[in-house]
Enzyme design. Sequence first.
Site, short mmCIF file in Angstrom:
data_model
loop_
_atom_site.label_atom_id
_atom_site.label_comp_id
_atom_site.label_asym_id
_atom_site.label_seq_id
_atom_site.Cartn_x
_atom_site.Cartn_y
_atom_site.Cartn_z
NE ARG A 58 -1.68 -2.37 2.85
CZ ARG A 58 -1.89 -3.64 2.55
NH1 ARG A 58 -2.99 -4.00 1.95
NH2 ARG A 58 -1.00 -4.57 2.88
CB THR A 59 3.50 2.54 2.21
OG1 THR A 59 2.75 2.13 3.36
CG2 THR A 59 4.12 3.90 2.49
CE LYS A 87 26.17 -4.30 -7.03
NZ LYS A 87 26.42 -3.33 -8.12
NE ARG A 108 7.37 0.66 4.68
CZ ARG A 108 6.13 0.19 4.67
NH1 ARG A 108 5.89 -1.04 4.27
NH2 ARG A 108 5.12 0.95 5.04
CG HIS A 136 4.06 4.16 8.53
ND1 HIS A 136 4.18 4.96 7.42
CD2 HIS A 136 3.58 2.96 8.08
CE1 HIS A 136 3.78 4.29 6.35
NE2 HIS A 136 3.42 3.07 6.72
C1 NCD Z 1 2.04 -1.00 8.13
C2 NCD Z 1 3.54 -0.85 8.21
O1 NCD Z 1 4.23 -1.10 7.23
O2 NCD Z 1 3.97 -0.43 9.26
N1 NCD Z 1 1.57 -1.17 6.85
C3 NCD Z 1 1.26 -0.05 6.11
O3 NCD Z 1 2.11 0.76 5.82
N2 NCD Z 1 -0.02 0.12 5.77
C4 NCD Z 1 1.45 -1.95 9.09
C5 NCD Z 1 2.03 -3.32 9.21
O4 NCD Z 1 2.91 -3.72 8.46
O5 NCD Z 1 1.55 -4.04 10.10
#
Ligand code: NCD
Length: 307
Positions: A58-59, A87, A108, A136
């Site tokens: 999703r993100t 690497k 991320r 997040h």
């Molecule tokens: C979350 C995350 O990556 O922290 N997912 C997201 O971004 N919607 C929640 C999760 O992984 O549990």
Amino acid sequence: MAKLSSKDVLWAGQFSIDEIELILETAKRYEQALTAGETIDDLQGKLLATLFFEPSTRTRLSFEAAMQRLGGSVVTVAEAKSSSAAKGESLHDTIKTVEGYADVIVLRHPQIGSAAEAAASTERPVLNAGDGAGQHPTQSLLDLYTIVKEQGKVDNLTIALAGDLKNGRTVHSLADLLSNYDVNFLFVAPPALRMPGEVVERLRAKGIDVEETDDLSEAVKACDVLYMTRIQRERFEDPSEYDRLKNAYVLTRRMLEPAKDTLTVMHPLPRVNEIATDVDELPGAAYFRQVANGVPVRMALLSLVLQ
Ligand code: NCD
């Protein structure tokens, strides 16, 4: 006037109330424009780099969709093993490279503090899309946007955050973001997965009411918003400890019978088994609507930092 021009988005506690309102209003405008089928070209000629060194559906996709809906374009690293991080390249060097290609960076990464480290390496805006078990912040903005849409307000709501509050970065950020409002928190977790003390202290220092429990059934009766989370398997050193805790909470339709009629059930997704699928058709089950809100909220963030 609040401005986010050239700013990094690193953690949810960084925003002033004016900035939060600006983001929500901008997201609303974009949502209306998308619904009306308008073509938007606010970021035409701009390029986003998404660097995802941990799994995501999703993100990453919603950031990329957001950029493209704004008329911009995207380059991406979707897996750590396909980049030079595999690497042995340092994050600093990766970011110095990417700043030569892109106008804005979404990162991320498995390490807490990695987004701040990346931001210190570049003048480009860096948006934290999850730094390990840390924060997040962009998720918490879409969560807040969802609460406003579903409940019509934020003040005076009782908000239960349930599940892996220790390792879940979404709940850390959401708690910080909502502490700008007059909310009551119910933190529902097994003793081993409680909300970190530093988060609870930050909230109490702002005068926010926080109650902690491990009893989900009781919490269900008292809250206006129930935010469920996944037990974060990848953060456990001991797999047997994960096995012991993985079914700590499974929300079922029956458990929701004594809840308020107006209850909103949220989840950042992915869901494993903490919400039974028979909950999905209840009118208050908002998690798939919540997902869709990721696009206009991330459009707002990208256009505001690139203004
Ligand atoms: C979350 C995350 O990556 O922290 N997912 C997201 O971004 N919607 C929640 C999760 O992984 O549990």
